[in-house]
Design a protein around this motif. Structure first.
Motif, mmCIF file in Angstrom:
data_model
loop_
_atom_site.group_PDB
_atom_site.id
_atom_site.type_symbol
_atom_site.label_atom_id
_atom_site.label_comp_id
_atom_site.label_asym_id
_atom_site.label_seq_id
_atom_site.Cartn_x
_atom_site.Cartn_y
_atom_site.Cartn_z
ATOM 1 N N TRP A 13 37.556 48.323 34.078
ATOM 2 C CA TRP A 13 37.095 47.789 35.458
ATOM 3 C C TRP A 13 37.928 46.663 35.575
ATOM 4 C CZ3 TRP A 13 34.647 49.150 39.546
ATOM 5 C CH2 TRP A 13 33.803 50.185 39.453
ATOM 6 N N LEU A 14 37.973 45.600 34.679
ATOM 7 C CA LEU A 14 39.003 44.590 35.052
ATOM 8 C C LEU A 14 40.284 44.723 35.611
ATOM 9 C CD1 LEU A 14 37.637 42.315 32.105
ATOM 10 C CD2 LEU A 14 37.103 42.116 34.488
ATOM 11 N N GLU A 15 40.757 45.597 34.902
ATOM 12 C CA GLU A 15 42.216 46.220 35.191
ATOM 13 C C GLU A 15 42.555 46.661 36.542
ATOM 14 O OE1 GLU A 15 45.796 49.240 33.467
ATOM 15 O OE2 GLU A 15 43.996 48.876 32.455
ATOM 16 N N ARG A 16 41.232 47.567 36.998
ATOM 17 C CA ARG A 16 41.450 48.208 38.189
ATOM 18 C C ARG A 16 41.007 46.904 39.530
ATOM 19 N NH1 ARG A 16 37.516 50.157 41.787
ATOM 20 N NH2 ARG A 16 38.321 51.975 43.036
ATOM 21 N N ILE A 17 40.024 46.243 39.131
ATOM 22 C CA ILE A 17 39.838 45.035 40.144
ATOM 23 C C ILE A 17 41.169 44.161 40.443
ATOM 24 C CG2 ILE A 17 37.295 45.542 40.045
ATOM 25 C CD1 ILE A 17 37.212 42.713 38.679
ATOM 26 N N GLU A 18 41.691 44.042 39.400
ATOM 27 C CA GLU A 18 43.002 43.242 39.588
ATOM 28 C C GLU A 18 43.994 43.918 40.572
ATOM 29 O OE1 GLU A 18 44.653 40.301 36.060
ATOM 30 O OE2 GLU A 18 44.434 42.290 35.552
#
Length: 427
Positions: A13-18
């Motif tokens: 998720w963190l990679e995606r929202i970046e």
């Protein structure tokens, strides 16, 4: 929710929202307000918003500690994190777990439609969503950058705090204290308490507070502190005095100003959030804030500090100078390229004997040539400068060179401190 999302882990998720927004930082409230309204997101509890160039993290930690000691369930949102994203969202003194954060991210993603939220906007909405669902007694929200156009400002505070006004983030906030002060004052609200922990606030801040009718209270004018002894101090304000207070567990005499600022905020909301003297004292003694003059156990002594602007560097130098001098102080030093590297180095030059410079794990990192040039401009001799290819390698080099009674100082950025913490406390 977007059907192309197959992410399962928090890291996914963190990679995606970046990647959702094309820019890491995009100031403005329109996107976050649109998604906030789509989620029906609000907080029924008191909200304390904390901004400032330096000191805002300390004020947030002090508020959480004293309110928690008074048995109030605190929702605390801070940034950036040092090791784990979970550090940014705390409820009742505990970090949010992966599953809770993932659930909040899913709800934000479902509500945003095609709105391209930034990483910080996404995280702010997720944190407030968790606080709302947990029915916290109070939410303490730390401003990410500036104030007026920061995502946190999409939520109205019952009390707004500006811990200090210094020069930083000039590409977004302007290059003068006056322009920066106006941006930070944007978190103030009409007819509500506005606490300022800067003894000399810029005119833009005081004018804005007056123009909107905020109840501005300034340190050294409306509240403040006096030191009674090396182990006790007292807080004063128009509401009276709090005497025989223990020094905060956070190091540095400047932390008395941060503690006073936190106490002024608590006074402003005391009708809804009473905090007795026992809780004040316990909160001062138990407060913790990693990365702010954090001393790691063992020898040689390793001191960590995220100081990354001239004001914070001057405070760090002052705190170091007040300690017993080590035979030698070796600095593990890395900074982001958009910071005033020379001014930070100049502030620490009198208390650092050897500099080990290193790039940081960030695309914004200053390179070795830029760090060398800045140190030379600050008057550091070339013979006192060495280079390493990472924070981990710089720390290893410092430990190889240091004697047991020497001191290692790792500073210049959250990334510098994070690198040391990950090297010394691997997961």
């Amino acid at each position: 929710m977007h059907r192309d999302v197959v992410s399962q882990s928090l890291a996914d998720w963190l990679e995606r929202i970046e990647r959702i927004h094309p820019r890491a930082i995009e100031m403005g409230l329109s996107r976050v307000s649109q998604v906030r309204d789509a989620m029906g997101l609000s907080l029924s509890c008191p909200v304390i918003t904390v901004g400032g160039t330096n000191g805002k993290g300390s004020v947030c930690a002090l508020l959480e500690s004293m309110l928690g000691a008074a048995a109030h369930r605190v929702g605390l949102y801070t940034s950036p994190h040092l090791v784990r994203y979970n550090e940014r969202v705390r409820i009742g003194g505990r970090e949010a777990d992966d599953d809770a954060l993932i659930g909040a991210f899913e709800r934000v993603d479902a509500a945003r439609g095609s709105v391209p939220l930034t990483y910080f906007e996404f995280g702010t909405l997720a944190a407030v969503d968790l606080f709302s669902r947990a029915a916290v007694d109070v939410a303490v929200l730390e401003v990410g950058l500036g104030g007026r156009l920061d995502a946190v400002n999409a939520f109205d505070p019952d009390c707004a705090v500006v811990a200090s006004v210094g020069i930083d983030h000039t590409e977004y906030l302007g290059s003068t204290r006056d322009s920066i002060g106006r941006e930070k004052a944007g978190i103030f609200r009409a007819d509500r308490p506005a606490i300022c922990g800067d003894e000399d606030p810029p005119g833009s801040l005081t004018r804005h507070a007056r123009d909107i009718g905020a109840d501005l209270r300034v340190i050294a004018r409306d509240f403040g502190y006096r030191t009674d002894s090396p182990v006790q101090w007292q807080y004063w304000s128009g509401a009276g005095r709090k005497a025989a207070l223990p020094y905060p567990a956070l190091r540095g005499e400047f932390q008395l100003a941060n503690a006073s600022t936190a106490l002024a905020a608590l006074e402003a909301v005391r009708e809804r959030l009473p905090v007795d003297m026992g809780a004040v004292r316990r909160g001062l003694l138990e407060v913790m804030l990693p990365g702010r003059f954090q001393v790691l156990p063992g020898r040689p002594q390793v001191v960590l500090d995220v100081a990354h602007n001239p004001q914070a560097a001057a405070r760090l130098a002052q705190t170091l100078a007040a300690m017993p001098r080590a035979p030698a102080t070796l600095a593990v030093f890395g900074m982001l390229a958009d910071k005033d590297i020379a001014a930070v180095a100049e502030a620490l030059r009198p208390v650092v004997d050897q500099w080990i410079i290193c790039p940081l794990d960030s695309p914004r990192s200053a390179g070795i040539p830029a760090l060398r040039e800045a140190l030379a401009g600050a008057g550091v001799a070339a013979a006192a400068i060495s280079a390493a290819d990472s924070v981990t390698a710089a720390l290893r080099m410092a430990r190889d060179r240091a004697c047991q009674d020497d001191r290692i100082l790792a500073f210049g950025s959250f990334y510098t401190v994070s690198g040391v913490l990950q090297a010394t406390h691997p997961r």
